[in-house]
Design a protein around this motif. Structure first.
Motif, mmCIF file in Angstrom:
data_model
loop_
_atom_site.group_PDB
_atom_site.id
_atom_site.type_symbol
_atom_site.label_atom_id
_atom_site.label_comp_id
_atom_site.label_asym_id
_atom_site.label_seq_id
_atom_site.Cartn_x
_atom_site.Cartn_y
_atom_site.Cartn_z
ATOM 1 N N MET A 150 49.372 -17.304 33.863
ATOM 2 C CA MET A 150 49.566 -16.145 32.476
ATOM 3 C C MET A 150 50.896 -15.646 32.599
ATOM 4 N N GLU A 153 54.782 -16.733 29.232
ATOM 5 C CA GLU A 153 53.814 -17.320 28.157
ATOM 6 C C GLU A 153 52.472 -17.024 28.116
ATOM 7 N N GLY A 154 52.218 -16.791 27.048
ATOM 8 C CA GLY A 154 50.989 -15.854 26.947
ATOM 9 C C GLY A 154 50.299 -17.309 26.202
ATOM 10 N N PRO A 155 49.457 -17.270 25.742
ATOM 11 C CA PRO A 155 49.126 -18.337 24.561
ATOM 12 C C PRO A 155 49.084 -17.601 23.028
ATOM 13 N N THR A 156 49.089 -16.918 23.236
ATOM 14 C CA THR A 156 49.692 -16.218 21.759
ATOM 15 C C THR A 156 50.898 -15.187 21.894
ATOM 16 N N SER A 157 51.364 -14.992 23.217
ATOM 17 C CA SER A 157 52.761 -14.646 23.071
ATOM 18 C C SER A 157 53.522 -15.261 21.828
ATOM 19 N N ARG A 159 56.592 -14.276 23.291
ATOM 20 C CA ARG A 159 58.304 -14.640 23.689
ATOM 21 C C ARG A 159 58.746 -16.004 24.016
ATOM 22 N N VAL B 50 49.094 -8.948 30.858
ATOM 23 C CA VAL B 50 50.229 -9.505 30.383
ATOM 24 C C VAL B 50 51.081 -9.562 28.978
ATOM 25 N N PRO B 51 51.822 -9.565 29.046
ATOM 26 C CA PRO B 51 51.856 -10.733 26.939
ATOM 27 C C PRO B 51 51.464 -11.861 26.820
ATOM 28 N N GLY B 52 49.986 -11.573 25.510
ATOM 29 C CA GLY B 52 49.171 -12.503 25.444
ATOM 30 C C GLY B 52 47.830 -12.909 25.299
ATOM 31 N N PHE B 53 47.797 -11.810 27.120
ATOM 32 C CA PHE B 53 46.468 -11.800 27.375
ATOM 33 C C PHE B 53 45.916 -10.706 26.687
ATOM 34 N N PRO B 103 41.973 -16.230 31.908
ATOM 35 C CA PRO B 103 42.456 -15.475 31.596
ATOM 36 C C PRO B 103 42.027 -15.167 29.451
ATOM 37 N N PRO B 105 42.952 -14.801 26.059
ATOM 38 C CA PRO B 105 43.972 -15.302 24.833
ATOM 39 C C PRO B 105 44.095 -13.142 24.280
ATOM 40 N N LEU B 106 44.880 -13.209 24.019
ATOM 41 C CA LEU B 106 44.929 -11.988 22.939
ATOM 42 C C LEU B 106 44.431 -12.321 21.230
#
Lengths: 159, 159
Positions: A150, A153-157, A159, B50-53, B103, B105-106
Motif C-alpha cells: 500500500m 505505489e497505489g494501483p491508480t496512483s 506518483r 494513502v495515494p491510490g487507495f 485495499p 483502489p481509488l
C-alpha cells in the motif's frame, strides 16, 4: 502532547480522515492520555443524518481513524518508544464494528480508546464515542500494520 | 429505476451520505435489482487512505448509507409497495460491521446488498463492496426504523 498523526511518514500522511497532508480531510489528532487514547472533533454544519444529529458514517469514520492512530500509539508504547521520538508505524483496519446506541447531537465529540490486545502486527482497540457526557456510540476495531504493497505505489496512483 | 433516496420525505433527506437535499454530501442512490440492492459511487481524488487507495472511513460510510437505503427498499417490498409509489420509510443504523478484505483502489465502486432478515421495525442487510471484479470489503448492518425523536426537532437544530 504530540498527536500521533503529526508523526506519520510523509508518504502515508494523506488519509482523508487523519492525514495531516490531506487539505480536504478531517485531519483528526489523537493523543495518549495515561493508557487511553483521545481524539476530539467538531463536525461541520452539514455533517448531519437528519437536522440536529451527526451523520452515522462520520461516526464510523472517526472511530476508524481514531483506532488506526491508537494502534500506532499502543505499538510505540509496547516497543518502549516515546511518541514523537521517531516516525510512527502506520496501521490499517481489518475489521470495524460500531454500535450506534443513541442519536448523536451535532456538536463537538470525544473519542476515548482502550487497548484490548496487541500481538505482533495486530492491535485491537475499543472506543467510546461521546457527545457531552453521553456515550452515543461504541466501536471495536482490529488493526494491522500497513502492508508494503500500500505504500508508495497505489494501483491508480499518479506518483 | 427510482432510487430510494429520491423518495425520502423532505424533512429526513439531509443525510451527508444519502440525502438528496445535502448539497455538500455524497448523495448516493440505491436501486432494487431483482432481490438485490445496488449502489454505485465514484470517489473524489482526495478520498484516499494513502495515494491510490480509497479511505476506509468512506467505505464504511457508503456501506452504512447503502444499508439504510436497502432496509427502506426491503421494507417496502415486504409491505407489497412499489418503490416510488409513496414516501419511503427512513431507517437508522443500530449496528455496523465492516471487514476490509484487501485495499480498495481509488476509482468507481459498487455495493450490492442482500436481505438477511426483516422483522417488525428491524432489517438486517449484508453488503459486498467491489472495485472492478474484486470484492474488497464486506459489510453487515442492523437497521431500525428511525425513532420519532429524530425527526423534525434536533437537540441543536436551528429549525
Amino acid at each position: 502532547m504530540i498527536a500521533i498523526q503529526d508523526t506519520y511518514p510523509f508518504d502515508v500522511a494523506h488519509c482523508f480522515g487523519c492525514g495531516a497532508l490531506n487539505e480536504h480531510g478531517h485531519q483528526i489528532k489523537t493523543v495518549l492520555d495515561g493508557m487511553l487514547t483521545v481524539t476530539e472533533f467538531t463536525p461541520l454544519p452539514y455533517h448531519i443524518a437528519v437536522p440536529g444529529f451527526m451523520y452515522g458514517g462520520l461516526i464510523a469514520s472517526l472511530i476508524d481513524c481514531h483506532s488506526t492512530g491508537s494502534a500506532a500509539i499502543y505499538k510505540m508504547v509496547a516497543d518502549g518508544k516515546e511518541i514523537g521520538s521517531e516516525e510512527a508505524p502506520r496501521f490499517v483496519t481489518a475489521h470495524l464494528e460500531v454500535d450506534f446506541r443513541k442519536p448523536t447531537p451535532l456538536g463537538p465529540v470525544r473519542l476515548v480508546g482502550t487497548l484490548i490486545e496487541i500481538k505482533g502486527r495486530k492491535v485491537v482497540v475499543d472506543t467510546d464515542f461521546s457527545a457531552g457526557e453521553s456515550v452515543t456510540a461504541t466501536g471495536s476495531a482490529v488493526l494491522v500494520e500497513m502492508p508494503e504493497s500500500m505504500v508508495g505505489e497505489g494501483p491508480t496512483s499518479a506518483r
